[in-house]
Structures are given as structure tokens and as C-alpha cells.
Design a protein around this motif. Structure first.
Motif, mmCIF file in Angstrom:
data_model
loop_
_atom_site.group_PDB
_atom_site.id
_atom_site.type_symbol
_atom_site.label_atom_id
_atom_site.label_comp_id
_atom_site.label_asym_id
_atom_site.label_seq_id
_atom_site.Cartn_x
_atom_site.Cartn_y
_atom_site.Cartn_z
ATOM 1 N N ARG A 186 31.323 41.168 37.839
ATOM 2 C CA ARG A 186 32.070 42.402 38.106
ATOM 3 C C ARG A 186 33.569 42.195 37.969
ATOM 4 O O ARG A 186 34.267 43.013 37.379
ATOM 5 C CB ARG A 186 31.729 42.927 39.501
ATOM 6 N N ARG A 187 34.102 41.139 38.574
ATOM 7 C CA ARG A 187 35.533 40.785 38.497
ATOM 8 C C ARG A 187 36.440 41.972 38.832
ATOM 9 O O ARG A 187 37.419 42.250 38.122
ATOM 10 C CB ARG A 187 35.888 40.264 37.102
ATOM 11 N N SER A 188 36.145 42.688 39.922
ATOM 12 C CA SER A 188 36.965 43.839 40.300
ATOM 13 C C SER A 188 38.259 43.426 40.994
ATOM 14 O O SER A 188 39.161 44.243 41.166
ATOM 15 C CB SER A 188 36.175 44.776 41.212
ATOM 16 N N ALA A 189 38.343 42.158 41.402
ATOM 17 C CA ALA A 189 39.525 41.637 42.087
ATOM 18 C C ALA A 189 39.499 40.115 41.938
ATOM 19 O O ALA A 189 38.473 39.532 41.578
ATOM 20 C CB ALA A 189 39.499 42.036 43.561
ATOM 21 N N PRO A 190 40.635 39.437 42.188
ATOM 22 C CA PRO A 190 40.626 37.976 42.129
ATOM 23 C C PRO A 190 39.552 37.402 43.055
ATOM 24 O O PRO A 190 39.424 37.823 44.213
ATOM 25 C CB PRO A 190 42.034 37.603 42.616
ATOM 26 N N GLY A 191 38.761 36.464 42.534
ATOM 27 C CA GLY A 191 37.715 35.837 43.330
ATOM 28 C C GLY A 191 36.406 36.606 43.374
ATOM 29 O O GLY A 191 35.442 36.145 43.989
ATOM 30 N N ASP A 192 36.344 37.785 42.740
ATOM 31 C CA ASP A 192 35.106 38.573 42.736
ATOM 32 C C ASP A 192 34.192 38.073 41.625
ATOM 33 O O ASP A 192 34.452 38.301 40.449
ATOM 34 C CB ASP A 192 35.427 40.056 42.530
ATOM 35 N N MET A 193 33.129 37.371 42.005
ATOM 36 C CA MET A 193 32.167 36.845 41.046
ATOM 37 C C MET A 193 30.797 37.515 41.226
ATOM 38 O O MET A 193 29.752 36.929 40.947
ATOM 39 C CB MET A 193 32.048 35.323 41.225
ATOM 40 N N SER A 194 30.813 38.753 41.726
ATOM 41 C CA SER A 194 29.570 39.492 41.941
ATOM 42 C C SER A 194 28.830 39.674 40.623
ATOM 43 O O SER A 194 29.435 39.943 39.583
ATOM 44 C CB SER A 194 29.872 40.854 42.559
ATOM 45 N N LEU A 195 27.515 39.543 40.695
ATOM 46 C CA LEU A 195 26.679 39.630 39.501
ATOM 47 C C LEU A 195 26.148 41.051 39.351
ATOM 48 O O LEU A 195 25.538 41.599 40.274
ATOM 49 C CB LEU A 195 25.511 38.650 39.613
ATOM 50 N N VAL A 196 26.384 41.637 38.186
ATOM 51 C CA VAL A 196 25.851 42.965 37.871
ATOM 52 C C VAL A 196 24.666 42.793 36.926
ATOM 53 O O VAL A 196 24.815 42.219 35.841
ATOM 54 C CB VAL A 196 26.918 43.866 37.228
ATOM 55 N N ILE A 197 23.498 43.260 37.356
ATOM 56 C CA ILE A 197 22.285 43.196 36.522
ATOM 57 C C ILE A 197 21.925 44.620 36.121
ATOM 58 O O ILE A 197 21.826 45.503 36.973
ATOM 59 C CB ILE A 197 21.096 42.575 37.286
ATOM 60 N N SER A 198 21.728 44.845 34.831
ATOM 61 C CA SER A 198 21.337 46.174 34.359
ATOM 62 C C SER A 198 19.864 46.169 33.970
ATOM 63 O O SER A 198 19.247 45.111 33.804
ATOM 64 C CB SER A 198 22.200 46.595 33.169
ATOM 65 N N GLU A 199 19.304 47.370 33.812
ATOM 66 C CA GLU A 199 17.906 47.546 33.408
ATOM 67 C C GLU A 199 16.976 46.664 34.256
ATOM 68 O O GLU A 199 16.207 45.856 33.739
ATOM 69 C CB GLU A 199 17.724 47.205 31.916
ATOM 70 N N LEU A 200 17.046 46.835 35.569
ATOM 71 C CA LEU A 200 16.253 46.009 36.485
ATOM 72 C C LEU A 200 14.772 46.078 36.167
ATOM 73 O O LEU A 200 14.215 47.159 35.938
ATOM 74 C CB LEU A 200 16.472 46.470 37.926
#
Length: 338
Positions: free
Chosen positions: A103-117
Motif C-alpha cells: 500500500r505504501r500510504s505513508a513512510p513505513g507502511d508495508m501493508s499488503l493489498v491482495i486483489s481478486e481474493l
């Protein structure tokens, strides 16, 4: 030194100390509930304390332990790579290729975005932040909204070995249910007195009303557990799990009743296909499908979904009613999917 804490069931926080610096990795959501076919974000953030004046070469690795993996001491080694990233470079792997990003919405944001679950995306995801020889990780559980349904073979009760049960669920647009999924279904009222395979290789069944022949009248309500069984030799039914569907399940308005072959052809002429059992259960549970007309399904069974119980439509509880597997020449309606 590595420390971790779990605060009020809300946040996982992991810390490593090196060279007077603290690297902290956290996830504000230890578990995430999502819908099949949608996109989901698994949160993961890292930061340094004190804050650094110059950026470091930090690498992030996401791995995954499927929900249907049997928990063993080697479970950690069985984790599958999902994505590795350093700076602007990243690489995704396997079935996640082209479906994941950071996602990288802010410094340090390493959230994983998964599409088509997909149905098989459930499980435990690990976000690992690596700085030189040091690494810190946090885990997030991914669950799907769905429905558990008991399933038995056309030949009758207790005909599936573990692998047959796996295939049977797959054929009906599902997967073998996990223990957690069956437990949730039991908490929601599922009561079924035939034992079935689960994804972890155990055989269990849910009882809400204790009675003779189902563990006994004096045993408390709960999941009856036969434990691990020999996967090739032992035979039981299956508990399948199906999640929300992209298309629509509907009862085909047709001038007359149909045998099984005619039913399949009628759905095809209508631009769809005959619905599978998992699709009917998902439409009933997640979309409120309610129809007091028995119809053929793809496996040769005849069923109908009731969300609002009423006279002449079966028992007083909501559910998917089953006529079993009638002879293929018999005449019923049909449920289609498109």
C-alpha cells in the motif's frame, strides 16, 4: 533483544533492539475478514526509534501459511513466499503474482493489498521487516465471509477418504472447511450428526442439541472430534466451505418440470450453467436467496433454500433443504448460475 506484545486483542507489536536503535513492527488488526472476489488490505507498519536521519536499506517479505495446513513443529518452514520488496523493487510469487502490492500510504507502511481474493487465500500472513542481520515480523490472519455445509457422496454416507472429500468440495465450488470455520458455523446453529473431514485432516461434527447416537444425551453441545484419521483408508463425509459468489444463483422459470439432463440444458440455453451446491449455499447464506421450489443442482442432488421458514417449506429453521439424489429421470425445477 526481541520483545512482542499483544494489547487488548487489538494490536500485535514486535520490537528488536540493535546498535541503540529500536525497530518496531506492528499490525493494528491481528485478523481481517474479507469477501471472495474483493480486495483486502493486511496492515503492517514499521518504524525506528529514535527516528533515523538517513534512510536504511530495509527489506520487507510477506509470507503465507494456508488455513488448511496441518499445524506441526515445521509449520513455520512451510510458509510460502507472497512478495519481497526493497525500495521501489518488488517481486510477487505463485498464485499471488499480479494480485498483490504494497500500500505504501505513508513512510513505513508495508501493508499488503491482495486483489481478486480466492477461497484458498485464507490463512496466516507474516510481514517480516529485515534490516541487515536483524529482522522483526508480525502476523495477520485472513478469513473469508462464507458458509459451511455438510456434504456426502451420491452413494450415501461415509464414502470419502480425505482426498475424495477435498475433491468433492472443490467440485461444489468450495474447499474443505477449517476447524475455525466449522466452529463458527456451530456457534451460528449448525447441527449435523454425521462426521466429516476437515482441512487439517481431522474428522469432526457439530452438535447443538445433544442426543442419543450423536455423542450421547449427557455430553455438552460442541464439536465432536474423532481426531486425525488415516487419509487414504478411512472414509467419512465432508464439511465444505464456500464464500460469496460473483454471479447470481436463480430458480429458472420454466413452463414445466425437468429431468436432470433437461435441467442442465435449460440453464445453458438461458446463458448460464446448472448451479453447484456451494453456490446455492452461498446465495442462501450471504445473499438471502429464498425459494420454496425444489431444483436440480450440478451434482445430481435436488435442494431448495429457505431464509424465511413458512408452512409447506420444511422445518421451522432457515436452511437449504435437501431431497438427496433422486433418480435422474425424475422431474423437478432447476437452479442456474450465471
Amino acid at each position: 533483544i526481541v520483545l512482542n506484545s499483544h494489547v487488548s486483542g487489538v494490536m500485535n507489536l514486535f520490537v528488536v533492539y540493535f546498535n541503540g536503535i529500536r525497530l518496531l513492527v506492528d499490525s493494528p488488526q491481528p485478523s481481517v475478514l474479507a469477501t471472495r472476489g474483493s480486495s483486502v488490505t493486511l496492515p503492517c507498519h514499521y518504524r525506528y526509534e529514535p527516528e533515523l536521519s538517513a534512510p536504511r536499506r530495509t527489506r520487507v517479505k510477506w509470507t503465507w501459511l494456508p488455513a488448511n495446513t496441518i499445524a506441526t513443529n515445521e509449520a513455520f518452514a512451510e510458509e510460502t513466499k507472497v512478495m519481497v520488496a526493497m525500495g521501489n523493487r518488488h517481486r510477487s510469487y505463485g498464485s499471488f503474482k499480479g494480485r498483490v502490492r504494497l500500500r505504501r500510504s505513508a513512510p513505513g507502511d508495508m501493508s499488503l493489498v491482495i486483489s481478486e481474493l480466492q477461497l484458498n487465500d485464507t490463512g496466516r500472513y507474516r510481514c517480516e521487516v529485515i534490516d541487515g542481520l536483524e529482522d522483526v515480523s508480525v502476523t495477520v490472519e485472513l478469513e473469508l465471509r462464507g458458509v459451511v455445509f455438510p456434504y456426502y457422496a451420491q452413494k450415501g454416507r461415509y464414502h470419502f477418504n480425505f482426498f475424495g472429500a477435498q475433491q468433492a468440495c472443490l467440485d461444489q465450488d468450495g474447499t474443505l472447511a477449517t476447524f475455525e470455520q466449522l466452529l463458527t458455523a456451530w456457534e451460528e446453529g449448525l447441527d449435523w450428526c454425521n462426521a466429516g473431514w476437515l482441512a487439517d485432516g481431522t474428522v469432526q461434527y457439530p452438535i447443538t442439541v445433544p442426543r442419543h447416537g450423536c455423542g450421547g444425551e449427557n455430553l455438552a453441545p460442541g464439536l465432536r472430534n474423532y481426531g486425525q484419521k488415516q487419509r487414504l483408508l478411512h472414509r467419512y463425509d465432508a464439511f465444505c466451505f464456500s464464500a460469496s459468489i460473483k454471479g447470481t444463483v436463480y430458480y429458472l422459470n420454466y413452463p414445466g418440470k425437468l429431468n436432470f439432463t433437461e435441467a442442465s440444458r435449460a440453464c445453458a440455453r438461458d446463458g448460464g450453467q446448472i448451479a453447484r451446491v456451494g453456490q446455492l449455499f452461498a446465495a442462501w447464506k450471504l445473499k438471502g436467496l429464498d425459494r420454496c421450489d425444489a431444483g436440480w443442482l450440478a451434482d445430481g442432488s435436488v435442494r431448495y433454500p429457505i431464509t424465511n421458514p413458512r408452512a409447506n417449506c420444511g422445518p421451522p429453521q432457515p436452511g437449504v433443504r435437501s431431497f438427496g439424489f433422486p433418480a435422474p429421470h425424475m422431474k423437478f425445477g432447476v437452479y442456474c448460475y450465471q
